[in-house]
Motif scaffolding. Structure first.
Motif, PDB file in Angstrom:
ATOM      1  N   LYS A 146       0.829  -1.210   0.000  1.00 59.57           N
ATOM      2  CA  LYS A 146       0.000   0.000   0.000  1.00 59.57           C
ATOM      3  C   LYS A 146       0.865   1.263   0.000  1.00 59.57           C
ATOM      4  O   LYS A 146       0.515   2.256  -0.646  1.00 59.57           O
ATOM      5  N   ALA A 165       0.730   4.052  -2.865  1.00 62.29           N
ATOM      6  CA  ALA A 165       0.484   5.456  -2.487  1.00 62.29           C
ATOM      7  C   ALA A 165       1.612   6.360  -2.964  1.00 62.29           C
ATOM      8  O   ALA A 165       1.359   7.484  -3.420  1.00 62.29           O
ATOM      9  N   HIS A 214       1.079   6.750  -6.685  1.00 64.87           N
ATOM     10  CA  HIS A 214      -0.168   7.484  -6.899  1.00 64.87           C
ATOM     11  C   HIS A 214       0.033   8.967  -6.612  1.00 64.87           C
ATOM     12  O   HIS A 214      -0.337   9.834  -7.414  1.00 64.87           O
ATOM     13  N   ASP A 215       0.611   9.273  -5.468  1.00 66.18           N
ATOM     14  CA  ASP A 215       0.813  10.671  -5.082  1.00 66.18           C
ATOM     15  C   ASP A 215       1.739  11.395  -6.064  1.00 66.18           C
ATOM     16  O   ASP A 215       1.489  12.546  -6.426  1.00 66.18           O
TER      17      ASP A 215
END
Length: 85
Positions: A26, A30, A33-34
């Motif tokens: 995760k 993340a 993604h960020d």
């Protein structure tokens, strides 16, 4: 089924598939993604380039790759510790 919560399903899948290193997975998701969300917000054209090139090295800078690698190495330590116990 359109009534299901996609985020909850993804969370369940990652937890069941990756078990003790689910949180590491995760974190990597993340992280990317960020990074890409910021590029999109900044107006960078991401014609689906998944790695930097000589022309666009900023798409996936080495610092981002190093951060992801650190998370993966830590996950590997967790897996190895579980094997030893």
């Amino acid at each position: 089924d359109h009534t299901l919560n996609a985020d909850a399903l993804i969370e369940e899948y990652i937890n069941l598939y990756y078990g003790p290193v689910a949180d590491h997975v995760k974190k990597v998701i993340a992280l990317y993604h960020d990074h890409y969300q910021k590029l999109i917000t900044d107006g960078v054209d991401l014609t689906f380039i998944t790695r930097g090139t000589a022309e666009k090295p900023e798409n996936t800078p080495i610092e981002l790759l190093n951060q992801a690698l650190e998370i993966i190495v830590d996950a590997e330590k967790v897996i190895n510790a579980k094997k030893m116990s």
